[in-house]
Design an enzyme around this catalytic site. Sequence first.
Site, PDB file in Angstrom:
ATOM      1  N   ARG A   1      36.969 -35.610  18.172  1.00 16.82           N
ATOM      2  CA  ARG A   1      37.661 -35.878  16.906  1.00 16.82           C
ATOM      3  C   ARG A   1      38.680 -34.768  16.670  1.00 16.82           C
ATOM      4  O   ARG A   1      38.313 -33.593  16.626  1.00 16.82           O
ATOM      5  CB  ARG A   1      36.643 -35.957  15.774  1.00 16.82           C
ATOM      6  CG  ARG A   1      37.188 -36.436  14.447  1.00 16.82           C
ATOM      7  CD  ARG A   1      36.055 -36.615  13.450  1.00 16.82           C
ATOM      8  NE  ARG A   1      36.539 -37.161  12.174  1.00 16.82           N
ATOM      9  CZ  ARG A   1      36.930 -36.421  11.146  1.00 16.82           C
ATOM     10  NH1 ARG A   1      36.883 -35.090  11.244  1.00 16.82           N
ATOM     11  NH2 ARG A   1      37.357 -36.973  10.039  1.00 16.82           N
TER      12      ARG A   1
ATOM     13  N   LYS B   1      37.878 -26.244  12.498  1.00 20.88           N
ATOM     14  CA  LYS B   1      36.753 -26.043  11.589  1.00 20.88           C
ATOM     15  C   LYS B   1      36.525 -24.567  11.269  1.00 20.88           C
ATOM     16  O   LYS B   1      37.065 -23.666  11.902  1.00 20.88           O
ATOM     17  CB  LYS B   1      35.489 -26.686  12.169  1.00 20.88           C
ATOM     18  CG  LYS B   1      35.459 -28.203  11.971  1.00 20.88           C
ATOM     19  CD  LYS B   1      34.088 -28.769  12.175  1.00 20.88           C
ATOM     20  CE  LYS B   1      33.997 -30.191  11.611  1.00 20.88           C
ATOM     21  NZ  LYS B   1      32.670 -30.783  11.831  1.00 20.88           N
TER      22      LYS B   1
END
Length: 287
Positions: free
Chosen positions: A257, A223
Amino acid sequence: MRALKLGRRTFGEGDYAVMAIVNRTPDSFYDSGATFEFDAAVAAVASAVGAGADIVDIGGVKAGDGPEVTVAEEIDRVVPFIAAVHDAHPELVISVDTWRAEVAREAVAAGAELVNDTWAGWDPGVVKVAADTGAGLVCSHTGGLEPRTVAAKPVYKDVVDEVRTELVERAEAAVAEGVRADGILIDPTHDFGKTTYHSLDLTNRLSELTETGWPVLVALSRKDFVGETLDLPVDRRLNGTLAATAISAWNGARVFRAHDVAATREVLDMVAAIKGQKSPKNPQRSL
């Protein structure tokens, strides 16, 4: 610690679950559509299972800005694929990454056992789908963002306290509406409605979320907060992601995840062994 039951699986203490990401989108920020084609996506799931994935999260719409994807198109991208994955891997927990109730309902009917609503109940019908079908539900925090948008300079007095309070309220409200308590996860939702500083603070103080008793899911993989912290592009963010993964596991997160399943599995197994939750696989030294 609350039990977590998804599909045929029950995850207990130390059972860190890897949620593999398979996006049936042509414009994914990570792989630029490498799993958009049906056969490529099928192969990606098989590879993830072989690498140790417990859950596969299937999405049909890019989280960020991009061309509009209608409900019908999203259903066409994910529902037949979920049915195929369910047939090929009956023990695998299937999650659908959607904020739309229509998509969630069709996906669960095809075999999904978890609805990963990354946009924090933007469509309140998603909770009803989970309640009606018995599917699990991810309650997320986005600071009130509209789906597929980026916050402009979000401000929190105490981001961890505000995220924790809102997620507990969402989880309790979902139970009140009929969602299974043992199927609910809470997700602080790094990056969404947050600056890099906010996401780092959430990672550092994640135990304040896990201490609520609700199982915590973290979506850290490659991210922006990782990239901005290290000043690295997407293809060089694995090491930073794994560092955040280890810290999150140590702080009590339960589901992770991830794009990089094998590496994530190894990190989580090492954390579990250090914590005494899992035995070493091949202990020999000086024994």
